[in-house]
Design an enzyme around this catalytic site. Sequence first.
Site, PDB file in Angstrom:
ATOM      1  N   GLU A 186       0.808  -1.220   0.000  1.00 21.39           N
ATOM      2  CA  GLU A 186       0.000   0.000   0.000  1.00 21.39           C
ATOM      3  C   GLU A 186       0.845   1.275   0.000  1.00 21.39           C
ATOM      4  O   GLU A 186       0.815   2.045   0.974  1.00 21.39           O
ATOM      5  CB  GLU A 186      -0.943   0.001   1.215  1.00 21.39           C
TER       6      GLU A 186
ATOM      7  N   GLU B 187      -5.256  -8.551   0.906  1.00 19.77           N
ATOM      8  CA  GLU B 187      -5.905  -8.197   2.175  1.00 19.77           C
ATOM      9  C   GLU B 187      -7.383  -7.928   1.926  1.00 19.77           C
ATOM     10  O   GLU B 187      -7.746  -7.226   0.978  1.00 19.77           O
ATOM     11  CB  GLU B 187      -5.327  -6.922   2.797  1.00 19.77           C
TER      12      GLU B 187
HETATM   13  O1  IFM Z   1      -3.900  -3.093   9.302  1.00 22.48           O
HETATM   14  C1  IFM Z   1      -3.887  -2.573   8.012  1.00 22.48           C
HETATM   15  C2  IFM Z   1      -2.742  -3.151   7.219  1.00 22.48           C
HETATM   16  O2  IFM Z   1      -1.521  -2.921   7.839  1.00 22.48           O
HETATM   17  C3  IFM Z   1      -2.696  -2.515   5.854  1.00 22.48           C
HETATM   18  N1  IFM Z   1      -3.966  -2.580   5.195  1.00 22.48           N
HETATM   19  C4  IFM Z   1      -5.122  -2.186   5.940  1.00 22.48           C
HETATM   20  C5  IFM Z   1      -5.165  -2.882   7.281  1.00 22.48           C
HETATM   21  C6  IFM Z   1      -6.422  -2.453   8.067  1.00 22.48           C
HETATM   22  O3  IFM Z   1      -6.417  -1.078   8.286  1.00 22.48           O
END
Ligand code: IFM
Length: 460
Positions: free
Chosen positions: A170, A365
């Site tokens: 990200e 994710e």
């Molecule tokens: O916890 C975070 C992760 O580190 C990166 N993506 C989003 C998740 C939830 O906010």
Amino acid sequence: MTNSNEPVRFPDSFIWGAATASYQIEGAAREAGRGPSIWDTFSRTPGKVHAGHTGDVACDHYHRYRDDVALMAELGLHTYRFSIAWPRVQPDGTGPVNPYGLDFYDRLVDELRGRGIEPIITLYHWDLPQTLEDRGGWTNRETAEAFAEYARAVYARLGDRVQTWTTLNEPWCSAYLGYGAGVHAPGRTDPAATFQTVHHLLLGHGLANQALRAAGASTVGITVNPTSAFPADPASEADAKAVELVEDLQNRIFLDPILRGGYPQRILDHVSRFTSLDHIRDGDEKIIGEPIDLLGINYYSPTYLAARDGAPGGGGAFPGTEGIEFIAPEPPLTDMGWQIQPSGLTALLSKLGRDYPGVPMIITENGAAFPDQLHPAGDRVDDSDRVAYLDGHLRAAHAAIAAGVDLRGYLVWSLLDNFEWSYGYDKRFGIVYVDYLTQRRVPKASARWYQEVIRRNGIG
Ligand code: IFM
């Protein structure tokens, strides 16, 4: 999308897994020569993290990784995505490699493979060595070069046993939340720094990609969190323009250089309102645009936008978006206040599949925080809200596959409750509950549900 009771089956080769990140779970912040990261500094800065929480101990995964891997095996995970803490490997960000830091990941990789779980490595999930930040952090081109050196060192130790490598997690968060909005480490609030950081992160990705490939890596990718943005009024041209600008700043500024060979002129014009473009040198876009094998997508929630005179825009997280209203999320919401809308995932995957054909995707994710309660008996957590969230999003992913998207797998965020950045331990994303006082792990109902999804390769 399939209706909510219909059974769905995923392709036979579909990969099921779970994800975590180093600073969020490892703890052992001062062990075996680990140096300080920007998150150690930021979490110690008063007012930055909920209740002054830090990652010093987190889930103590550094010491409990064997039990955690046993749990992953019990759940039937095919793969486990974790990140390497750069300051464990190079405490100062450059220079000598700390073999003791790499020893931990060596043990973890062996433990995973011994249980038949494929590791997916993320090289950078936000814990930049503090010494590099002291020299300008990601606004300094040298950080991109250092990142490639670090990637080379990690590959030299683990490359014989790890097939899938991703460079950054990200980068939008690193650049815009860290250097623009100041709500993530290092806490800076400077739009020029934000856009310099975007470029140096991309360059770091490109240089690391080259280094990994030269060393023999077969599968290299990156994880992004593109916005799934919609106009408040589908008939409004001005709202459509607002969506275009926000997508430029969160999606195309990263994905066009990586997958289409360069920044669109429209984006360069926008960036040049905040900084000269001198930090973008001849040849950089070629490095950034080297082919990748896999695109990791993180999706949680949609965004609705409207063009509105006088609206403040998205602040440091979206420089130059004054006149755009980021519409307040509408229920149902997660504990983060994020809108639950699985169809946003189908729309996003379909759009990315159209705009960037030819690169396989994996959901690196997806998941949700809810205010979980440990049952008084201490042995269970009934998180039916999370089960419903995951069910909806898996159906949405399935719908994208059915529409022709090349989606190879799904990794739930997160295996464990963990340090949720500026929210500290206040938000629980895990499918496994962590009692932070005792470090006991209690699989939630969602973990058992997910175990069954993996067993059946589908729902129902
Ligand atoms: O916890 C975070 C992760 O580190 C990166 N993506 C989003 C998740 C939830 O906010």
